[in-house]
Design a protein around this motif. Structure first.
Motif, PDB file in Angstrom:
ATOM      1  N   VAL A  36       0.833  -1.209   0.000  1.00 34.80           N
ATOM      2  CA  VAL A  36       0.000   0.000   0.000  1.00 34.80           C
ATOM      3  C   VAL A  36       0.865   1.255   0.000  1.00 34.80           C
ATOM      4  N   THR A  37       2.022   1.205   0.683  1.00 31.28           N
ATOM      5  CA  THR A  37       2.918   2.362   0.693  1.00 31.28           C
ATOM      6  C   THR A  37       3.485   2.611  -0.705  1.00 31.28           C
ATOM      7  N   VAL A  38       3.894   1.544  -1.382  1.00 32.40           N
ATOM      8  CA  VAL A  38       4.422   1.675  -2.748  1.00 32.40           C
ATOM      9  C   VAL A  38       3.324   2.175  -3.696  1.00 32.40           C
ATOM     10  N   ALA A  39       2.092   1.710  -3.489  1.00 30.26           N
ATOM     11  CA  ALA A  39       0.979   2.157  -4.327  1.00 30.26           C
ATOM     12  C   ALA A  39       0.766   3.664  -4.193  1.00 30.26           C
ATOM     13  N   VAL A  40       0.788   4.164  -2.960  1.00 29.59           N
ATOM     14  CA  VAL A  40       0.592   5.605  -2.736  1.00 29.59           C
ATOM     15  C   VAL A  40       1.791   6.388  -3.270  1.00 29.59           C
ATOM     16  N   TYR A  53       3.900  10.200  -7.027  1.00 31.65           N
ATOM     17  CA  TYR A  53       4.981  10.536  -7.964  1.00 31.65           C
ATOM     18  C   TYR A  53       4.431  10.838  -9.359  1.00 31.65           C
ATOM     19  N   ILE A  54       3.544   9.991  -9.855  1.00 33.14           N
ATOM     20  CA  ILE A  54       3.001  10.184 -11.207  1.00 33.14           C
ATOM     21  C   ILE A  54       2.186  11.462 -11.281  1.00 33.14           C
ATOM     22  N   CYS A  68       0.614  15.760  -3.918  1.00 32.93           N
ATOM     23  CA  CYS A  68       0.215  15.617  -2.509  1.00 32.93           C
ATOM     24  C   CYS A  68      -1.278  15.355  -2.388  1.00 32.93           C
ATOM     25  N   VAL A  69      -2.065  16.118  -3.132  1.00 33.05           N
ATOM     26  CA  VAL A  69      -3.531  16.000  -3.045  1.00 33.05           C
ATOM     27  C   VAL A  69      -4.005  14.650  -3.594  1.00 33.05           C
ATOM     28  N   SER A  70      -3.403  14.188  -4.686  1.00 28.58           N
ATOM     29  CA  SER A  70      -3.794  12.879  -5.238  1.00 28.58           C
ATOM     30  C   SER A  70      -3.575  11.774  -4.212  1.00 28.58           C
ATOM     31  N   TRP A 126       1.963   1.854 -13.299  1.00 29.86           N
ATOM     32  CA  TRP A 126       3.202   2.262 -13.952  1.00 29.86           C
ATOM     33  C   TRP A 126       3.190   1.909 -15.436  1.00 29.86           C
ATOM     34  N   GLY A 127       2.581   0.792 -15.784  1.00 30.52           N
ATOM     35  CA  GLY A 127       2.511   0.389 -17.187  1.00 30.52           C
ATOM     36  C   GLY A 127       1.731   1.382 -18.025  1.00 30.52           C
TER      37      GLY A 127
END
Length: 523
Positions: free
Chosen positions: A99-103, A108-109, A120-122, A150-151
């Motif tokens: 979940v941390t990597v997902a956020v 980042y994107i 930040c808002v996303s 990411w894909g």
């Protein structure tokens, strides 16, 4: 785009996610999802027999076909081996990490597309959505969602920036998805194909065609090579896989059979109000300003696909919603930054206050999500009752702990009327589980004897006393009734078990009992 930039804002939703996931994990008795115990069993199968297509711990002694690619299970095994944790504890680590990597990915994107305020808002809007709780589940689909995000992003970068290397990264993401979760891979290829077609029509950029071909051809080549390797190792499995592929091609709707639609009220609740409102505003801004229209098209397509039941396709809306929420929160971040820009609010103090207000609203929404029973417990429903199946209850944990004190071997198996708990017991204590409880325990069955069970290497019978038919007064004797369940059948007793009637179905010697369970050992 708003002129104000402060990359330190990006860390806020990431830190919050990590702390929330850590708190939930430390305060829960085991992994959140019941499904993870299936994958722990598959991991145990690989540890016992190496790479295999059959799980010997389920449906003993025949075994159960493993219906997943092995990447997730290999990661689980590696995490356990490197850390020294058990597979169950490693799944809890996944619970925090995934979940941390997902956020991080969403933040980042969004930052790369729209700026740091939007990033930040996303992230905060993702926290506000009820679908954030699905990302807390340590299952293959969660890591597949990360690869999926990411894909799609790299594919968009490829056609927007004419960069061939981005196409190959999106191909790699597709292969990783295939190695984790097949249905997500099908959806990934479908969404890339649809996005390519629509983007080609809107942008009239012919390079979209070349990008799509560079995306599709390597996937097809790798799939062909993979099939030939499977055919060399196991022609039977290769033929089974080919027949299944042709079946899907001939009847694509079979992918959706048995799935459940969702009412409008629950749909809005799962997406959540805040992400939905800002997402719609971001969609309008994106179309109006022609700013990353690809993301808006992605969100629209995901919305349509998650509501295919409107035209009679019984799509499982809940599972599809996470793929709608992700582009929605990206657009929501863009909407927030655009609103600040449109109202000329470049004042730092105002921006900070706006973010703090949004953060508070997101945390309130998250609080409701985390307190929702459907998140806290996995449940199963039958025509007779609804009951929790994960995380393990106190009574279930007592049974699990008791089995740990027994010197059971892989050649001994157990049988239970609650196969959902049996799955947890099997993965926790590495003990094979037989199916067909009624065949071996019903008084009317010829196999209901210690001799018959011994022939099947069934050493333990676990009776879940809480599973009793609603119309128990209609029965005169204690017996076992087969009732269909969502994944496994459930075997109910015709009457409540007590000290006076248990001997009517008892096989073996009672060796353990608590408020909910009785365990008998077959000598």
């Amino acid at each position: 785009m708003i002129k104000y930039e402060n990359k330190k804002l990006l860390i806020v939703p990431i830190i919050l996610t990590f702390l929330i996931a850590l708190y939930v994990t430390l305060t829960t008795n085991g992994p959140l999802s019941w499904d993870i115990y299936t994958h722990i069993n598959y991991s145990l199968a690989y540890l016992i027999n190496g790479l295999t297509t059959t799980d010997p711990l389920l449906n003993a002694p025949i075994g159960k076909t493993i219906g997943y690619a092995p990447l997730f299970h290999i990661l689980l095994i590696l995490t356990s081996s490197i850390s020294g944790l058990s597979l169950i504890q490693s799944a809890q680590v996944f619970q925090v990490v995934f979940v941390t990597v997902a956020v991080i990915s969403v933040v980042y994107i969004s930052h790369k597309l729209y700026g740091s305020v939007a990033g930040c808002v996303s992230g905060m809007l993702l926290l506000a959505s009820f679908m954030f709780t699905r990302l807390l589940l340590p299952i293959p689909e969660t890591i597949a969602v990360i690869f999926f995000l990411w894909g799609v992003y790299f594919y968009y970068m490829a056609i927007d920036n004419e960069n061939i290397w981005y196409v190959f990264i999106s191909v790699l993401m597709g292969l990783l998805i295939l190695a984790v979760h097949f249905s997500t891979f099908v959806y990934y290829v479908a969404i890339i194909s649809a996005l390519s077609l629509i983007y080609l029509i809107l942008s009239r950029k012919l390079r979209v065609i070349s990008s799509y071909l560079m995306f599709l051809i390597p996937l097809l080549v790798v799939l062909a090579i993979g099939y030939m390797m499977i055919n060399m190792l196991s022609p039977e499995k290769a033929l089974e896989l080919l027949n299944g592929t042709f079946s899907i091609i001939n009847d694509p709707m079979s992918l959706f059979m048995g799935q459940k639609a969702m009412g409008l009220e629950r749909y809005i609740k799962c997406v959540s109000i805040l992400p939905l409102i800002l997402g719609i505003i971001g969609f309008v801004y994106s179309i109006k300003n022609r700013k990353h229209v690809f993301i808006a098209i992605w969100a629209l397509l995901a919305f349509i696909i998650s509501n295919l039941h409107w035209i009679g396709v019984p799509v499982y809306t809940y599972r599809m919603l996470i793929y709608f929420v992700i582009p929605t929160v990206l657009l929501g971040g863009y909407a927030f930054s655009q609103l600040l820009e449109n109202y000329k609010k470049d004042n730092n103090k105002f921006i900070y206050m706006s973010i703090v207000v949004l953060l508070l609203l997101s945390l309130i929404s998250l609080g409701f999500s985390l307190s929702d029973e459907s998140f806290q417990y996995s449940s199963v429903s039958t025509s007779q009752s609804k009951f929790h199946i994960a995380p393990p209850s106190a009574e279930e944990t007592e049974v699990i702990d008791w089995f740990k004190t027994q010197n059971t071997s892989i050649n001994e198996s157990m049988i239970t009327n609650n196969l959902f708990f049996g799955m947890i017991l099997s993965s926790s204590d590495v003990i094979p589980m037989h199916y067909s409880f009624d065949v071996y325990t019903s008084p009317s069955s010829r196999k209901s004897s210690s001799y018959a069970l011994a022939d099947e290497n069934i050493s333990y019978i676990v009776y879940d006393k809480s599973l009793v038919m609603n119309n128990s007064t209609d029965y005169s004797d204690l017996d076992v009734v087969y009732v269909e369940g969502d994944y496994y059948p459930v075997y109910y007793f015709t009457k409540e078990i007590d000290d006076y009637n248990f001997n009517q179905i008892q096989v073996g010697t009672k060796v353990f009992e608590n408020n909910r369970f009785i365990v008998c050992q077959v000598q």
